[in-house]
Scaffold this motif. Structure first.
Motif, PDB file in Angstrom:
ATOM      1  N   ARG A 346       0.902  -1.303  -0.058  1.00 35.41           N
ATOM      2  CA  ARG A 346      -0.020  -0.128  -0.058  1.00 35.41           C
ATOM      3  C   ARG A 346       0.916   1.291   0.083  1.00 35.41           C
ATOM      4  O   ARG A 346       0.323   2.342  -0.445  1.00 35.41           O
ATOM      5  N   LEU A 347       2.004   1.284   0.688  1.00 37.82           N
ATOM      6  CA  LEU A 347       2.667   2.441   0.920  1.00 37.82           C
ATOM      7  C   LEU A 347       3.023   2.968  -0.856  1.00 37.82           C
ATOM      8  O   LEU A 347       2.741   4.057  -1.129  1.00 37.82           O
ATOM      9  N   PRO A 348       3.502   2.252  -1.801  1.00 40.61           N
ATOM     10  CA  PRO A 348       3.981   2.863  -2.959  1.00 40.61           C
ATOM     11  C   PRO A 348       2.588   3.102  -3.768  1.00 40.61           C
ATOM     12  O   PRO A 348       2.509   4.149  -4.538  1.00 40.61           O
ATOM     13  N   GLU A 349       1.576   2.533  -3.689  1.00 39.57           N
ATOM     14  CA  GLU A 349       0.276   2.886  -4.400  1.00 39.57           C
ATOM     15  C   GLU A 349      -0.254   4.223  -3.778  1.00 39.57           C
ATOM     16  O   GLU A 349      -0.476   5.190  -4.518  1.00 39.57           O
ATOM     17  N   THR A 350      -0.379   4.404  -2.640  1.00 39.69           N
ATOM     18  CA  THR A 350      -0.759   5.511  -2.035  1.00 39.69           C
ATOM     19  C   THR A 350       0.132   6.685  -2.526  1.00 39.69           C
ATOM     20  O   THR A 350      -0.399   7.815  -2.497  1.00 39.69           O
ATOM     21  N   SER A 351       1.413   6.350  -2.278  1.00 43.64           N
ATOM     22  CA  SER A 351       2.282   7.336  -2.553  1.00 43.64           C
ATOM     23  C   SER A 351       2.197   8.090  -3.883  1.00 43.64           C
ATOM     24  O   SER A 351       2.198   9.330  -4.080  1.00 43.64           O
ATOM     25  N   ARG A 352       1.688   7.375  -4.852  1.00 40.48           N
ATOM     26  CA  ARG A 352       1.639   7.952  -6.075  1.00 40.48           C
ATOM     27  C   ARG A 352       0.045   8.445  -6.165  1.00 40.48           C
ATOM     28  O   ARG A 352       0.154   9.607  -6.909  1.00 40.48           O
ATOM     29  N   ALA A 395      -8.494  10.092 -17.543  1.00 46.39           N
ATOM     30  CA  ALA A 395      -8.089   8.525 -17.480  1.00 46.39           C
ATOM     31  C   ALA A 395      -6.832   8.339 -16.558  1.00 46.39           C
ATOM     32  O   ALA A 395      -6.727   7.494 -16.004  1.00 46.39           O
ATOM     33  N   ARG A 396      -5.817   9.238 -16.837  1.00 48.27           N
ATOM     34  CA  ARG A 396      -4.737   9.235 -16.165  1.00 48.27           C
ATOM     35  C   ARG A 396      -4.852   9.224 -14.556  1.00 48.27           C
ATOM     36  O   ARG A 396      -4.290   8.504 -14.075  1.00 48.27           O
ATOM     37  N   TYR A 397      -5.698  10.156 -14.151  1.00 43.76           N
ATOM     38  CA  TYR A 397      -6.030  10.029 -12.635  1.00 43.76           C
ATOM     39  C   TYR A 397      -6.447   8.795 -12.177  1.00 43.76           C
ATOM     40  O   TYR A 397      -5.954   8.384 -11.142  1.00 43.76           O
ATOM     41  N   LYS A 398      -7.408   8.361 -12.701  1.00 44.92           N
ATOM     42  CA  LYS A 398      -8.168   7.054 -12.655  1.00 44.92           C
ATOM     43  C   LYS A 398      -7.445   5.997 -12.304  1.00 44.92           C
ATOM     44  O   LYS A 398      -7.426   5.182 -11.591  1.00 44.92           O
ATOM     45  N   GLN A 399      -6.406   5.789 -13.539  1.00 46.31           N
ATOM     46  CA  GLN A 399      -5.429   4.711 -13.222  1.00 46.31           C
ATOM     47  C   GLN A 399      -4.526   4.693 -12.184  1.00 46.31           C
ATOM     48  O   GLN A 399      -4.189   3.867 -11.288  1.00 46.31           O
ATOM     49  N   THR A 400      -4.104   5.946 -11.913  1.00 46.37           N
ATOM     50  CA  THR A 400      -2.972   6.249 -10.739  1.00 46.37           C
ATOM     51  C   THR A 400      -3.642   5.856  -9.328  1.00 46.37           C
ATOM     52  O   THR A 400      -3.021   5.095  -8.446  1.00 46.37           O
ATOM     53  N   ALA A 401      -5.163   6.351  -9.396  1.00 51.75           N
ATOM     54  CA  ALA A 401      -5.716   6.260  -8.041  1.00 51.75           C
ATOM     55  C   ALA A 401      -6.308   4.872  -7.964  1.00 51.75           C
ATOM     56  O   ALA A 401      -7.061   4.594  -6.794  1.00 51.75           O
ATOM     57  N   GLY A 402      -6.294   3.944  -8.982  1.00 51.66           N
ATOM     58  CA  GLY A 402      -6.690   2.744  -9.036  1.00 51.66           C
ATOM     59  C   GLY A 402      -8.241   2.469  -9.166  1.00 51.66           C
ATOM     60  O   GLY A 402      -9.000   1.471  -8.698  1.00 51.66           O
ATOM     61  N   PHE A 403      -8.825   3.354  -9.756  1.00 51.59           N
ATOM     62  CA  PHE A 403     -10.519   3.178 -10.076  1.00 51.59           C
ATOM     63  C   PHE A 403     -10.819   3.291 -11.627  1.00 51.59           C
ATOM     64  O   PHE A 403     -11.805   3.388 -11.844  1.00 51.59           O
ATOM     65  N   ALA A 404      -9.866   3.082 -12.200  1.00 53.05           N
ATOM     66  CA  ALA A 404     -10.015   2.750 -13.772  1.00 53.05           C
ATOM     67  C   ALA A 404     -10.814   1.627 -13.895  1.00 53.05           C
ATOM     68  O   ALA A 404     -10.910   0.657 -13.094  1.00 53.05           O
ATOM     69  N   GLN A 405     -12.029   1.384 -14.748  1.00 57.27           N
ATOM     70  CA  GLN A 405     -12.847   0.460 -14.883  1.00 57.27           C
ATOM     71  C   GLN A 405     -12.123  -0.793 -15.056  1.00 57.27           C
ATOM     72  O   GLN A 405     -12.387  -1.861 -14.440  1.00 57.27           O
ATOM     73  N   GLU A 406     -11.144  -1.054 -15.782  1.00 55.30           N
ATOM     74  CA  GLU A 406     -10.617  -2.266 -16.232  1.00 55.30           C
ATOM     75  C   GLU A 406      -9.957  -2.654 -14.768  1.00 55.30           C
ATOM     76  O   GLU A 406      -9.772  -3.946 -14.739  1.00 55.30           O
ATOM     77  N   GLN A 407      -9.463  -1.757 -14.087  1.00 59.97           N
ATOM     78  CA  GLN A 407      -8.769  -2.282 -12.746  1.00 59.97           C
ATOM     79  C   GLN A 407      -9.794  -2.760 -11.898  1.00 59.97           C
ATOM     80  O   GLN A 407      -9.305  -3.964 -11.149  1.00 59.97           O
ATOM     81  N   LEU A 408     -10.839  -2.266 -11.833  1.00 55.79           N
ATOM     82  CA  LEU A 408     -11.940  -3.049 -10.751  1.00 55.79           C
ATOM     83  C   LEU A 408     -12.272  -4.200 -11.244  1.00 55.79           C
ATOM     84  O   LEU A 408     -12.567  -5.103 -10.648  1.00 55.79           O
ATOM     85  N   ASP A 409     -12.618  -4.365 -12.562  1.00 59.15           N
ATOM     86  CA  ASP A 409     -12.997  -5.616 -13.156  1.00 59.15           C
ATOM     87  C   ASP A 409     -12.046  -6.684 -13.016  1.00 59.15           C
ATOM     88  O   ASP A 409     -12.506  -8.016 -12.966  1.00 59.15           O
ATOM     89  N   ASP A 410     -10.564  -6.569 -12.857  1.00 55.14           N
ATOM     90  CA  ASP A 410      -9.684  -7.240 -13.029  1.00 55.14           C
ATOM     91  C   ASP A 410      -9.226  -7.608 -11.731  1.00 55.14           C
ATOM     92  O   ASP A 410      -8.400  -8.690 -11.371  1.00 55.14           O
ATOM     93  N   SER A 411      -9.506  -6.857 -10.695  1.00 59.62           N
ATOM     94  CA  SER A 411      -8.755  -6.844  -9.222  1.00 59.62           C
ATOM     95  C   SER A 411      -9.271  -8.086  -8.531  1.00 59.62           C
ATOM     96  O   SER A 411     -10.342  -8.510  -8.377  1.00 59.62           O
ATOM     97  N   ALA A 412      -8.223  -8.636  -7.988  1.00 57.53           N
ATOM     98  CA  ALA A 412      -8.576  -9.778  -6.941  1.00 57.53           C
ATOM     99  C   ALA A 412      -8.538  -9.004  -5.554  1.00 57.53           C
ATOM    100  O   ALA A 412      -8.308  -7.880  -5.448  1.00 57.53           O
ATOM    101  N   THR A 413      -8.682  -9.749  -4.667  1.00 61.32           N
ATOM    102  CA  THR A 413      -8.997  -9.208  -3.376  1.00 61.32           C
ATOM    103  C   THR A 413      -7.719  -9.048  -2.376  1.00 61.32           C
ATOM    104  O   THR A 413      -7.826  -8.138  -1.758  1.00 61.32           O
ATOM    105  N   THR A 414      -6.699  -9.700  -2.938  1.00 62.81           N
ATOM    106  CA  THR A 414      -5.440  -9.484  -2.269  1.00 62.81           C
ATOM    107  C   THR A 414      -4.508 -10.224  -3.230  1.00 62.81           C
ATOM    108  O   THR A 414      -4.477 -11.063  -3.656  1.00 62.81           O
TER     109      THR A 414
END
Length: 414
Positions: A346-352, A395-414
């Protein structure tokens, strides 16, 4: 395993619910004596609502707020720059919900009491310090009468906000709040539905004054008015960076910045003058730090990654922290290593996200048009910037913040 949660805000309560869902004992300890529904509006983006759905709270949250359908971006002359659908209207499986922060907090608090029982949250206990051994953590909390109560658990998570006392204990290097150069004034106004009653409006830019307006309740009063959140912000000389959301604001300190925003769909100065209250907030964050976790203590939410409120993402990132941490504690054999793995994920993800909020937030669209037009009206937005470029900025911000639609469709729980 037992987890001490220091802080009963959105992040701390969500963590308690996530741990309880995985049969991990925990208790929340909150400094204030009474948890009241404070604050103004916030947004839960689809990635946060996905987590709320897994907790069985999505419908209640959505019913308490507004399912945001659209974003509209305007210059300060009221000319439409860009519009895009959001949430369900954009094809997501989960909505974007705008609602009062205090209402969200009360929904979470009620769920914690119902699921964990009356001892799930203890109030009036202010974290002082913690001591660790190889087997656990003993945290000291000060009671209102000045006495100190010691609580022992296997782990501790600091969810105590932007001025986190837990963070100060585990990270000893200089770690000041950083003023962004922008001060925000915000409030709520009861007003007839703006546009379709489910659109977030951005207008202007920070050089001359920027306004954001969005409804936070679908409930209408006897005059048919919604509760609408608003903010006005612009560059202001350096001032105290204290992270206090509750400073009282004065109309005369900022109204000039939006005085000319009298659009055909909203008279902004008239709308702002009708506000129920005004808060002033110098927008601050902290630089990302090298680690959140020391031994058996870690951080979550604003305690871990305070960010300027420019991407509707602060609460959402805390909610995601809670699910990731709970998943790791439930699936890893050693909770010590689970905390450190959480840190590494989570640290690198939230730092972005912290950096994106500083440099390329969603309203970078407004900055781009402001700079290209020299703050002048345009005849045709396509002569200034293409719709493809505008969509790419969003789209650039959505991708960085983790809520681009393809990210949610493909995301696993961990």
């Amino acid at each position: 395993m037992s987890v001490i949660i220091a802080g009963g805000g959105i992040g701390g309560l969500t963590l308690a619910l996530q741990l309880h869902a995985r049969v991990i004992p925990c208790r929340v300890f909150e400094a204030v004596a009474t948890l009241e529904p404070l604050g103004v509006g916030l947004n839960l983006l689809p990635h946060a609502m996905k987590e709320m759905a897994q907790l069985g709270l999505a419908d209640e949250i959505a019913s308490a707020g507004v399912r945001t359908q659209n974003y509209h971006f305007y210059n300060r002359y009221g000319q439409l720059i860009y519009a895009e659908p959001r949430g369900i209207a954009a094809g997501y499986a989960w909505p974007q919900v705008s609602l009062h922060r205090g209402i969200l907090h009360q929904i979470l608090l009620r769920a914690v009491y119902e699921r964990l029982g009356p001892e799930g949250v203890s109030t009036g206990l202010r974290f002082i310090f913690a001591e660790q051994t190889e087997r656990g953590v003993t945290a000291a909390f000060e009671l209102p009468d000045g006495k100190v109560e010691s609580i022992t658990g296997e782990l501790m998570v600091g969810c105590d906000g932007i001025r986190s006392a837990v963070r100060k204990q585990i990270y000893l290097l200089p770690d000041p709040l950083k003023y962004s150069g922008v001060t925000m004034w915000r409030g709520v106004t009861r007003w007839p539905a703006i546009l379709d009653g489910a659109t977030m409006v951005y207008a202007g830019w920070l050089e001359t004054g920027k306004v954001i307006v969005y409804p936070i309740s679908d409930q209408r009063d006897s005059e048919g008015r919604q509760l609408v959140n608003w903010l006005c912000e612009f560059y202001v000389p350096p001032r105290e960076a204290n992270g206090d959301w509750s400073q009282e604001g004065r109309l005369e300190d900022f109204l000039f910045a939006c005085e000319d925003m009298q659009f055909d769909f909203l008279n902004v100065p008239e709308f702002v003058r009708a506000s129920e209250f005004i808060y002033e907030y110098p927008m601050v964050d902290r630089d990302p730090i090298a680690y959140w976790t020391e031994g058996r203590i870690t951080l979550l939410g604003d305690a871990a990654h305070p960010m300027t409120p420019r991407g509707s993402n602060g609460a959402g990132q805390a909610i995601i922290d809670a699910r990731v941490l709970a998943d790791l504690l439930a699936t890893r054999s050693d909770p010590f290593f689970a905390l450190h793995e959480y840190n590494d994920i989570r640290l690198p993800e939230t730092s972005r996200v912290v950096e994106a909020n500083r440099t390329h937030p969603p309203d970078a669209i407004l900055r781009e048009v402001f700079e290209r037009t020299g703050d002048k009206p345009f005849k045709n937005i396509d002569d200034v910037i293409s719709q493809e470029e505008l969509a790419a900025l969003s789209a650039r911000y959505k991708q960085t913040a983790g809520f681009a639609q393809e990210q949610l469709d493909d995301s696993a729980t961990t």
